[in-house]
Scaffold this active site. Structure first.
Site, mmCIF file in Angstrom:
data_model
loop_
_atom_site.group_PDB
_atom_site.id
_atom_site.type_symbol
_atom_site.label_atom_id
_atom_site.label_comp_id
_atom_site.label_asym_id
_atom_site.label_seq_id
_atom_site.Cartn_x
_atom_site.Cartn_y
_atom_site.Cartn_z
ATOM 1 N N GLU A 264 3.464 -7.867 -6.199
ATOM 2 C CA GLU A 264 3.631 -8.564 -4.923
ATOM 3 C C GLU A 264 3.132 -10.001 -5.074
ATOM 4 O OE1 GLU A 264 1.651 -6.107 -1.999
ATOM 5 O OE2 GLU A 264 3.100 -4.477 -2.277
ATOM 6 N N HIS A 287 4.405 -5.865 2.793
ATOM 7 C CA HIS A 287 3.187 -5.035 2.793
ATOM 8 C C HIS A 287 2.419 -5.192 4.124
ATOM 9 C CE1 HIS A 287 0.183 -2.966 -0.103
ATOM 10 N NE2 HIS A 287 0.022 -2.517 1.118
HETATM 11 N N1 LIG Z 1 1.855 -0.178 3.722
HETATM 12 C C1 LIG Z 1 0.608 -0.383 4.099
HETATM 13 O O1 LIG Z 1 0.236 -1.451 4.574
HETATM 14 C C2 LIG Z 1 -0.385 0.737 3.938
HETATM 15 C C3 LIG Z 1 -1.465 0.835 4.833
HETATM 16 C C4 LIG Z 1 -2.331 1.942 4.720
HETATM 17 C C5 LIG Z 1 -2.118 2.878 3.700
HETATM 18 N N2 LIG Z 1 -1.101 2.726 2.808
HETATM 19 C C6 LIG Z 1 -0.858 3.690 1.729
HETATM 20 O O2 LIG Z 1 -0.290 4.880 2.291
HETATM 21 C C7 LIG Z 1 -0.554 5.978 1.432
HETATM 22 C C8 LIG Z 1 -1.004 7.184 2.241
HETATM 23 O O3 LIG Z 1 -2.217 6.884 2.926
HETATM 24 P P1 LIG Z 1 -3.066 8.066 3.599
HETATM 25 O O4 LIG Z 1 -4.218 7.433 4.291
HETATM 26 O O5 LIG Z 1 -2.172 8.983 4.335
HETATM 27 O O6 LIG Z 1 -3.583 8.800 2.270
HETATM 28 P P2 LIG Z 1 -4.201 10.250 2.150
HETATM 29 O O7 LIG Z 1 -5.043 10.223 0.940
HETATM 30 O O8 LIG Z 1 -4.770 10.694 3.461
HETATM 31 O O9 LIG Z 1 -2.905 11.171 1.867
HETATM 32 C C9 LIG Z 1 -2.192 11.182 0.666
HETATM 33 C C10 LIG Z 1 -1.586 12.570 0.510
HETATM 34 O O10 LIG Z 1 -0.674 12.551 -0.576
HETATM 35 C C11 LIG Z 1 -0.835 13.760 -1.310
HETATM 36 N N3 LIG Z 1 -0.280 13.511 -2.645
HETATM 37 C C12 LIG Z 1 -0.804 12.741 -3.630
HETATM 38 N N4 LIG Z 1 0.037 12.698 -4.671
HETATM 39 C C13 LIG Z 1 1.116 13.448 -4.319
HETATM 40 C C14 LIG Z 1 2.339 13.776 -4.983
HETATM 41 N N5 LIG Z 1 2.639 13.288 -6.189
HETATM 42 N N6 LIG Z 1 3.220 14.591 -4.344
HETATM 43 C C15 LIG Z 1 2.939 15.080 -3.106
HETATM 44 N N7 LIG Z 1 1.796 14.802 -2.435
HETATM 45 C C16 LIG Z 1 0.910 13.987 -3.037
HETATM 46 C C17 LIG Z 1 -2.327 14.033 -1.260
HETATM 47 O O11 LIG Z 1 -2.604 15.393 -1.536
HETATM 48 C C18 LIG Z 1 -2.639 13.639 0.191
HETATM 49 O O12 LIG Z 1 -2.479 14.735 1.073
HETATM 50 C C19 LIG Z 1 -1.601 5.485 0.425
HETATM 51 O O13 LIG Z 1 -0.960 5.221 -0.794
HETATM 52 C C20 LIG Z 1 -2.111 4.193 1.038
HETATM 53 O O14 LIG Z 1 -2.543 3.280 0.056
HETATM 54 C C21 LIG Z 1 -0.216 1.689 2.939
#
Ligand SMILES: NC(=O)c1ccc[n+]([C@@H]2O[C@H](COP(=O)([O-])OP(=O)(O)OC[C@H]3O[C@@H](n4cnc5c(N)ncnc54)[C@H](O)[C@@H]3O)[C@@H](O)[C@H]2O)c1
Length: 404
Positions: A264, A287
């Site tokens: 990015e 993002h």
């Molecule tokens: N776009 C944005 O601005 C932004 C903002 C906040 C979070 N995020 C991203 O969103 C994502 C999710 O956040 P969250 O708070 O829900 O995370 P979280 O840790 O609560 O949930 C992630 C889930 O994914 C599951 N998981 C991991 N690898 C997997 C796979 N290969 N297949 C299936 N399931 C899998 C885990 O078991 C968990 O339940 C993260 O990557 C975070 O960095 C992005």
């Protein structure tokens, strides 16, 4: 309870005013700066500071922590904590807190908006209108009601999206590598293939663990239904964008929304380079999934609360680096917080020092995490400086705080 009369707080990078007012309400002396400081500037400013608040630009290095003679905790007013040397922080007994949930709702709302936009092909209609073209037609435009949303990663974001999507009349399936409770009527898929083959919209919300790099590519796109939609608002490294472009250009997928990219641009105004530029019915956002004023305000309040709870009560619930311990306060008691190296016999040694000095323990809680342990001990009645001296001189002691 607080361990010192005056608590000096240094907040950098324009942290939300909600955090400032929350910390000032505790009677702390808060200095809030607009910009980040570099290492040498921070080293010059850090002596005497008890709480440091940063966002993603300030690096808290081992050298900064060395110079921090009064620091007890760092608040990362964001999600990530890579900018902090967590090993050095733990070795100094400095607790680190962040805001892991504060922006999750914002991500969910963006995903919902994008699912509707793509299903109605809004971006295309919008582009045509701005070019002066009136194209009133229902071709390729659908309701989301009755369509199946497949959520990969059923964590903080995936579960909230599940509930909201069902409320909008969608069916929901999910796939998660961990055992997760299915909320409401959501269907748990036994395999990712089942989800891909049965969903009209596939959205990725997995975490950024190294094993997830590139896990979604040509094979997974091929498994998706003809005309399905795809979203990724999780991590850029998770998806192969060349394969996504091919799936869109061939018409196999009807649209995509992508908020995160493998690389990015560093700053505002830098060119954004991606294989996904210039494709119809593809929504690209910089993002911003979690970037709302509500999320910023929530982050401010959440992290400020954690810092105050640590200063006042020694509580480390949801600390990123120290073991999580929270013990309710009892009026009229003193509390000792003891960060130590996690070796056998520490608790016995602490209690034998207290017993030797006839100190009565009213409450005690210990938790360990990897190399370190954290013990809170509540004491009624006074205790001598000798007790503290003996506890401090234990070879496992990293940091001792007295909250009276
Ligand atoms: N776009 C944005 O601005 C932004 C903002 C906040 C979070 N995020 C991203 O969103 C994502 C999710 O956040 P969250 O708070 O829900 O995370 P979280 O840790 O609560 O949930 C992630 C889930 O994914 C599951 N998981 C991991 N690898 C997997 C796979 N290969 N297949 C299936 N399931 C899998 C885990 O078991 C968990 O339940 C993260 O990557 C975070 O960095 C992005």
């Amino acid at each position: 309870m607080s361990d010192q009369a005056k608590v000096r707080v240094l907040l950098l990078e324009s942290i939300h005013p909600d955090a400032v007012s929350r910390l000032e309400a505790e009677g702390y002396e808060v200095e809030s700066l607009r910009n980040a400081l570099d290492e040498s500037e921070l080293i010059a400013r850090i002596p005497g500071v008890k709480l440091l608040g940063i966002r993603s630009k300030t690096k808290v290095t081992a050298k900064v922590l060395d110079a921090a003679d009064s620091l007890v905790a760092i608040g990362a007013f964001c999600i990530g904590t890579d900018q902090i040397d967590l090993t050095a922080a733990s070795a100094s007994g400095v607790a680190v807190f962040n805001a892991p949930f504060s922006n999750t709702r914002s991500v969910v709302e963006l995903a919902i908006a994008e699912i509707i936009s793509m299903t109605r092909r809004l971006t295309e209609k919008n582009t045509l209108m701005h070019a002066g073209v009136w194209d009133k037609s229902a071709d390729g435009a659908h309701e989301i009601r009755g369509r199946r949303l497949g959520i990969i990663g059923y964590g903080n974001i995936g579960t909230q999206l599940s509930v909201l999507a069902e409320n909008l009349g969608m069916y929901v399936s999910f796939y998660d590598t961990a055992d997760k409770l299915a909320l409401s009527n959501a269907h748990r898929c036994a395999t990712i293939e089942e989800l891909l083959e049965t969903s009209d919209v596939v959205t990725i919300h997995v975490d950024g663990r190294p094993g997830n790099a590139g896990f979604f590519g040509a094979e997974q796109f091929k498994r998706m239904r003809e005309g399905a939609l795809f979203l990724n608002l999780s991590r850029g490294i998770v998806v192969d964008h060349v394969a996504l472009r091919e799936a869109l250009e061939s018409g196999h997928l009807a649209g995509a929304a992508v908020d995160v990219f493998p690389t990015e641009p560093k700053g505002r105004g830098d060119e954004f380079v991606s294989e996904l530029r210039g494709l119809p019915n593809v929504i690209l956002t910089p993002h911003i999934g979690g970037s709302t004023e509500e999320a910023q305000s929530d982050i401010g309040g959440f992290v400020a609360n954690k810092l105050a709870a640590f200063v006042e009560e020694g509580n480390t619930t949801l600390s990123v680096n120290l073991p999580g311990v929270a013990l309710p306060e009892q009026a009229g008691q003193s509390r000792i917080g003891h960060v130590h190296v996690n070796t056998p016999g520490v608790l016995a040694q602490v209690n034998s020092i207290l017993a030797e000095h006839k100190v009565n323990v009213e409450g005690q809680l210990l938790s360990t995490r990897g190399e370190y342990g954290y013990l809170i001990t509540d004491i009624s009645g006074g205790f001598s400086d000798d007790v503290l001296e003996r506890l401090r001189s234990m070879e496992q002691t990293v940091r001792l705080r007295v909250l009276s």
